[in-house]
Design a protein around this motif. Structure first.
Motif, PDB file in Angstrom:
ATOM      1  N   THR A  35      44.002  42.029  30.702  1.00  0.00           N
ATOM      2  CA  THR A  35      43.035  42.342  30.298  1.00  0.00           C
ATOM      3  C   THR A  35      42.603  43.292  31.455  1.00  0.00           C
ATOM      4  OG1 THR A  35      41.890  40.665  30.060  1.00  0.00           O
ATOM      5  CG2 THR A  35      42.384  41.496  28.208  1.00  0.00           C
ATOM      6  N   ALA A  36      42.889  42.160  32.673  1.00  0.00           N
ATOM      7  CA  ALA A  36      41.749  43.227  34.073  1.00  0.00           C
ATOM      8  C   ALA A  36      43.002  43.826  34.454  1.00  0.00           C
ATOM      9  CB  ALA A  36      41.906  41.649  35.054  1.00  0.00           C
ATOM     10  N   GLY A  37      43.692  43.690  34.186  1.00  0.00           N
ATOM     11  CA  GLY A  37      45.010  44.953  34.951  1.00  0.00           C
ATOM     12  C   GLY A  37      45.105  46.313  34.062  1.00  0.00           C
ATOM     13  N   ALA A  38      43.880  46.029  32.899  1.00  0.00           N
ATOM     14  CA  ALA A  38      44.469  47.014  31.765  1.00  0.00           C
ATOM     15  C   ALA A  38      43.141  47.840  31.834  1.00  0.00           C
ATOM     16  CB  ALA A  38      43.950  46.665  30.234  1.00  0.00           C
ATOM     17  N   ASN A  50      31.791  46.780  43.549  1.00  0.00           N
ATOM     18  CA  ASN A  50      33.104  47.124  44.084  1.00  0.00           C
ATOM     19  C   ASN A  50      33.914  46.636  44.168  1.00  0.00           C
ATOM     20  OD1 ASN A  50      31.846  45.497  45.854  1.00  0.00           O
ATOM     21  ND2 ASN A  50      30.630  46.065  47.569  1.00  0.00           N
ATOM     22  N   ASN A  51      33.495  45.747  43.142  1.00  0.00           N
ATOM     23  CA  ASN A  51      35.412  45.044  43.459  1.00  0.00           C
ATOM     24  C   ASN A  51      36.817  45.909  42.184  1.00  0.00           C
ATOM     25  OD1 ASN A  51      34.238  43.796  40.793  1.00  0.00           O
ATOM     26  ND2 ASN A  51      34.109  41.805  41.538  1.00  0.00           N
ATOM     27  N   GLU A  52      37.406  45.182  42.412  1.00  0.00           N
ATOM     28  CA  GLU A  52      38.955  44.936  41.258  1.00  0.00           C
ATOM     29  C   GLU A  52      38.573  45.328  39.937  1.00  0.00           C
ATOM     30  OE1 GLU A  52      38.319  42.127  42.858  1.00  0.00           O
ATOM     31  OE2 GLU A  52      40.044  42.114  44.228  1.00  0.00           O
ATOM     32  N   LEU A  53      36.751  44.868  39.389  1.00  0.00           N
ATOM     33  CA  LEU A  53      36.576  45.040  37.783  1.00  0.00           C
ATOM     34  C   LEU A  53      35.563  46.240  37.737  1.00  0.00           C
ATOM     35  CD1 LEU A  53      36.719  42.020  36.651  1.00  0.00           C
ATOM     36  CD2 LEU A  53      37.684  43.489  35.580  1.00  0.00           C
ATOM     37  N   GLY A  54      34.228  45.804  39.227  1.00  0.00           N
ATOM     38  CA  GLY A  54      33.391  47.262  39.155  1.00  0.00           C
ATOM     39  C   GLY A  54      34.252  48.822  39.857  1.00  0.00           C
ATOM     40  N   VAL A  55      34.927  48.986  40.609  1.00  0.00           N
ATOM     41  CA  VAL A  55      35.806  49.826  40.692  1.00  0.00           C
ATOM     42  C   VAL A  55      35.890  50.856  39.883  1.00  0.00           C
ATOM     43  CG1 VAL A  55      37.309  51.347  42.510  1.00  0.00           C
ATOM     44  CG2 VAL A  55      35.443  49.831  43.515  1.00  0.00           C
ATOM     45  N   PRO A  56      36.796  50.200  38.463  1.00  0.00           N
ATOM     46  CA  PRO A  56      37.007  51.197  37.690  1.00  0.00           C
ATOM     47  C   PRO A  56      36.009  51.741  36.935  1.00  0.00           C
ATOM     48  CG  PRO A  56      38.903  49.155  38.080  1.00  0.00           C
ATOM     49  CD  PRO A  56      37.884  49.520  38.834  1.00  0.00           C
TER      50      PRO A  56
END
Length: 498
Positions: free
Chosen positions: A95-98, A148-154
């Motif tokens: 889900t995170a990658g999605a 600003n991390n792997e979830l916040g940026v997307p």
């Protein structure tokens, strides 16, 4: 984001565990917090060490989510609820990658300019200033807070409408390759590096390695069409430009400089740098509240081919406190000027920008004293800037600094904290309260550097800090609270103010 369930499934490589009632219905937002769901959102079930988002799919659907991304089988009653509400449940491998996959595809729908920025210190403040400057001339979507991390940026990309004029994306960095990975999602048109400091030196080992990791943003700018913004006062400015091969890849570079040496640096600049577009500050001073006043200068934006570009000027007054924010303002001004705004319009937008909560936020306590809340985060650079700004304020009573641990400094931690203590001993502080194991190094170094031991307090807990301050703070005093976010010193602020 405006995507239907079939698009979302296709972009994420997912399959329907529950088909949507209306496959054309658009989902217009994304969240992984079921408490934040708005009607029409896509809910993402993220697994966690303490909380599993799959346990809240039903709550998200009841709150109005039109779809859910999951990576584990759902109970039959949850699937039945989705069918009853007409919502889609999409099964994906991760889900995170999605979320990244969705943002990567949604990026192609965005028509406006995408601007990414990173830096060791001040990147969130600079992001806010860039946002506020560009918002004076058009529509802007920007990173919320410091997501600003792997979830916040997307999530920032997915929050932008296709017609938005500009998207401003803040990028954090904890190791080599991370910014490059984020850039593969964001595909920035412009990139800005605020500075290179000591934040995350625990993971990278040296400032040169930090600079190399920050330069990943400049390396990922599109050849022949990108635009880079670099801090001319940073001692790694040339290193990053060369590492990113900006000139060889035909990526122009805009310089900004908010230091007191900016004018002299311009005079001493190389022939190539002298004709680059640039923004800098002169006649910098602080008012009685520590807010910066200066004259913005810019050149090379309209007549870059001229041998001696015309220099524009505009007076500027910030609501933000501290000399360090002059550099942040010059960075934002450079982006605004490069976007086609007049320097006067940029200066006006900067004048109306307000500080974010927890960052040099001045609060009035019921007891008649002042609290400077800078407890959001800390590293050696921001700690020094915060102390210097605090000591530049006009205070009728005494100055008290409450300092906590700075995180992510690794083997450099004790030396970095000792350096803060040496600085504190030289400043006009009436009392120094240090809380935390590493902050004890601040206290020890301050005493060794000559600060009266009677003015230094070593505290083990927040309760100890509040107890100490309760006995000594009087009307007219000012208290600075500064530490890394993990220390939770916002509770000291709350206790003092209330």
């Amino acid at each position: 984001m405006r995507l239907n369930a079939k698009q979302i499934a296709a972009y994420t490589g997912g399959s329907f565990a529950v088909e949507p009632l209306d496959p054309r219905a658009l989902m217009c937002g994304v969240t992984w917090d079921s408490r934040d769901v708005k009607p029409g959102d896509l809910y993402v079930a993220l697994p966690g060490e303490r909380v599993d988002g799959h346990d809240f799919v039903a709550a998200a659907l009841r709150a109005g989510a039109l779809g859910a991304l999951v990576m584990q089988p759902l109970a039959e009653d949850v699937r039945a609820l989705a069918r009853e509400l007409g919502a889609a449940v999409i099964d994906v491998p991760d889900t995170a990658g999605a979320v990244s996959d969705l943002a990567r595809e949604w990026r192609s729908h965005l028509q406006g300019r995408v601007i990414a920025l990173t830096g060791s210190t001040g990147k969130t403040t600079t992001k806010n200033l860039v946002r506020d400057v560009l918002a004076a001339a058009g529509s802007v979507t920007a990173t919320a807070g410091n997501q600003n991390n792997e979830l916040g940026v997307p999530k920032t990309l997915l929050a932008a409408e296709p017609e938005c004029d500009a998207v401003v994306v803040e990028m954090g960095m904890r190791g080599p390759g991370q910014i490059a990975e984020l850039c593969s999602i964001v595909r920035p048109d412009w990139g800005l590096v605020v500075n290179v400091g000591e934040s995350h030196i625990e993971l990278l080992g040296s400032r040169e390695n930090i600079a190399r990791a920050k330069a990943e943003l400049l390396r990922e700018l599109p050849e022949g069409s990108g635009l880079a913004f670099v801090n001319a006062a940073d001692d790694f400015a040339d290193f990053m430009r060369e590492d990113a091969r900006l000139d060889a890849r035909r990526v122009p570079c805009v310089l900004f400089d908010g230091t007191e040496d900016a004018a002299a640096r311009r005079v001493a600049a190389s022939a190539a740098d002298a004709v680059r577009p640039a923004v800098w500050a002169e006649q910098v001073e602080l008012d009685e509240q520590g807010r910066a006043r200066f004259v913005l200068h810019a050149c090379g934006f309209d007549d870059a081919a001229a041998a001696a570009p015309h220099v524009e000027t505009a007076p500027c007054a910030l609501n933000l406190r501290g000399l360090h924010n002059v550099s942040n303002a010059c960075a934002a001004a450079a982006v605004g000027r490069a976007s086609g705004m007049s320097l006067a319009a940029v200066a006006d937008a900067l004048a109306h920008a307000e500080p974010e909560a927890g960052r040099q936020e001045v609060l009035r306590a019921r007891g008649g004293f002042t609290v400077v809340n800078d407890a959001y985060n800390a590293n050696p650079d921001s700690m020094r800037a915060s102390l210097n700004t605090f000591c530049a304020l006009e205070v009728p009573g005494r100055r008290v600094a409450v300092l906590g641990d700075m995180a992510e400094l690794g083997d450099f931690a004790r030396a970095c904290h000792a350096g803060i203590g040496e600085l504190a001993a030289r400043l006009p502080l009436d009392r120094l309260v240090c809380v935390g194991e590493l902050a004890a190094c601040i206290a020890d170094a301050a005493e060794k550097a000559g600060m009266d031991a009677g003015r230094i307090v070593r505290a083990a807990t927040i309760s100890d800090v509040l107890g100490e301050l309760d006995t000594c703070i009087e009307p007219g005093d000012a208290v600075l609270v500064k530490a890394s976010h993990c220390m939770g010193l916002e509770r000291v602020v709350e206790g003092l103010v209330n």
